[in-house]
Design an enzyme around this catalytic site. Structure first.
Site, PDB file in Angstrom:
ATOM      1  N   ASP A 237     -13.996   6.613   7.169  1.00 30.76           N
ATOM      2  CA  ASP A 237     -15.459   7.164   7.344  1.00 30.76           C
ATOM      3  C   ASP A 237     -15.370   8.035   8.661  1.00 30.76           C
ATOM      4  O   ASP A 237     -16.604   8.290   9.261  1.00 30.76           O
ATOM      5  CB  ASP A 237     -16.560   6.130   7.113  1.00 30.76           C
TER       6      ASP A 237
ATOM      7  N   HIS B 229     -19.817   9.980   1.651  1.00 31.03           N
ATOM      8  CA  HIS B 229     -20.106   8.981   2.095  1.00 31.03           C
ATOM      9  C   HIS B 229     -21.665   8.960   1.965  1.00 31.03           C
ATOM     10  O   HIS B 229     -22.324  10.016   2.480  1.00 31.03           O
ATOM     11  CB  HIS B 229     -19.527   8.714   3.480  1.00 31.03           C
TER      12      HIS B 229
ATOM     13  N   ASN C 221     -13.762  13.356   1.330  1.00 28.70           N
ATOM     14  CA  ASN C 221     -14.793  12.066   0.832  1.00 28.70           C
ATOM     15  C   ASN C 221     -16.088  12.365   1.054  1.00 28.70           C
ATOM     16  O   ASN C 221     -16.654  13.202   1.860  1.00 28.70           O
ATOM     17  CB  ASN C 221     -14.294  10.927   1.932  1.00 28.70           C
TER      18      ASN C 221
ATOM     19  N   ARG D  54       0.833  -1.127  -0.026  1.00 28.45           N
ATOM     20  CA  ARG D  54       0.039   0.006  -0.043  1.00 28.45           C
ATOM     21  C   ARG D  54       0.726   1.257  -0.246  1.00 28.45           C
ATOM     22  O   ARG D  54       0.514   2.473  -0.621  1.00 28.45           O
ATOM     23  CB  ARG D  54      -1.020   0.044   1.309  1.00 28.45           C
TER      24      ARG D  54
ATOM     25  N   ARG E 194     -10.096   1.856  -2.150  1.00 25.22           N
ATOM     26  CA  ARG E 194      -9.019   1.220  -1.558  1.00 25.22           C
ATOM     27  C   ARG E 194      -8.828   2.302  -0.074  1.00 25.22           C
ATOM     28  O   ARG E 194      -8.952   3.280  -0.057  1.00 25.22           O
ATOM     29  CB  ARG E 194      -7.650   1.706  -2.422  1.00 25.22           C
TER      30      ARG E 194
HETATM   31  C1  GRF Z   1     -20.964   7.121  -3.906  1.00 29.87           C
HETATM   32  O1  GRF Z   1     -22.413   6.531  -3.187  1.00 29.87           O
HETATM   33  C2  GRF Z   1     -20.116   7.678  -2.620  1.00 29.87           C
HETATM   34  O2  GRF Z   1     -20.852   8.246  -1.526  1.00 29.87           O
HETATM   35  C3  GRF Z   1     -19.507   6.298  -2.021  1.00 29.87           C
HETATM   36  O3  GRF Z   1     -19.220   5.463  -3.301  1.00 29.87           O
HETATM   37  C4  GRF Z   1     -20.292   5.835  -4.382  1.00 29.87           C
HETATM   38  C5  GRF Z   1     -19.687   6.341  -5.634  1.00 29.87           C
HETATM   39  O4  GRF Z   1     -20.297   6.653  -6.631  1.00 29.87           O
HETATM   40  N1  GRF Z   1     -18.146   6.799  -1.719  1.00 29.87           N
HETATM   41  P1  GRF Z   1     -19.833   7.077  -8.039  1.00 29.87           P
HETATM   42  O5  GRF Z   1     -18.528   6.637  -8.354  1.00 29.87           O
HETATM   43  O6  GRF Z   1     -19.597   8.463  -7.541  1.00 29.87           O
HETATM   44  O7  GRF Z   1     -21.022   7.322  -8.924  1.00 29.87           O
END
Ligand code: GRF
Length: 218
Positions: free
Chosen positions: A148, A112, A110, A68, A94
């Site tokens: 997260d 989520h 990020n 990694r 990842r």
């Molecule tokens: C989304 O739901 C995001 O919140 C999560 O992974 C998904 C990615 O979707 N982390 P995309 O590739 O942006 O369509």
């Protein structure tokens, strides 16, 4: 307008959040631009979206690296090479090393698909439905060492309906993801965002006026 903030986006797949960011950046008054898209999978659909928008793409295939640390170092190199100032994870699948997270401290965000800190990890829409929760949503947050976890910049709340299946709830949440991710990037580029311990202060924005009820009285 001042110089636009240089954004790098990390993806692994579909790239619909990347698409939302690309669209936002097309507005001439948007204060950020995507200067590189990095994918760890060569066939990510998001790469096509980036190429269509003439954004430079780099594939850093994790299978080509012995560990990694080496993989993350290559990604940092690609991002630094593009003089990136903010890194957006957009469906990047990842786990990142401590070194990578520290290198990009407070410059790595990020999105989520849940209201963190509830439902970390994967399969969160299904878990939200199964929990019986009345609301879910999505979260944009700074990245810290734990998955997260990190200071929350913004969240959007959506109701969970009794009849919802995973597809219906995911769609409702994703629509909001596409709204709030560009909004958070805009705020950061406008230098409105300040991290104070676990909390994020966004200058110029206050709390919402309304309280949501679910079920709501008819
Ligand atoms: C989304 O739901 C995001 O919140 C999560 O992974 C998904 C990615 O979707 N982390 P995309 O590739 O942006 O369509």
């Amino acid at each position: 307008m001042n110089k636009k903030m240089r954004v790098g986006v990390l993806i692994s797949g579909r790239g619909s959040n990347l698409q939302a960011l690309i669209k936002a950046c097309e507005a001439h008054d948007f204060p950020a631009e995507i200067v590189v898209v990095v994918s760890n999978t060569p066939d990510a659909q998001g790469l096509e979206r980036a190429r269509r928008a003439d954004i430079p793409c780099v594939v850093v295939d994790h299978r080509d690296y012995k560990n990694r640390a080496a993989f993350d170092a290559e990604m940092t190199w690609a991002l630094e090479d593009a003089k990136v100032e903010l890194v957006c994870l957009a469906g990047f699948m990842r786990l990142l090393s401590e070194t990578f997270v520290e290198h990009w401290w407070d410059k790595l965000i990020n999105i989520h698909p849940s209201l963190l800190p509830a439902f970390k990890g994967l399969g969160v829409q299904r878990r939200a439905i199964e929990s019986g929760a009345r609301f879910s949503g999505c979260t944009v947050h700074y990245v810290r060492h734990e998955m997260d976890v990190g200071p929350i910049i913004t969240q959007a709340v959506v109701p969970i309906h009794n009849a919802d299946d995973v597809g219906a709830l995911s769609k409702r949440i994703l629509e909001q993801e596409h709204r709030i991710y560009p909004m958070a990037v805009r705020w950061i580029a406008e230098q409105r965002v300040r991290v104070e311990g676990p909390r994020v202060i966004v200058s110029g924005y206050g709390p919402p006026e309304n309280v949501l009820l679910n079920p709501a009285p008819k």
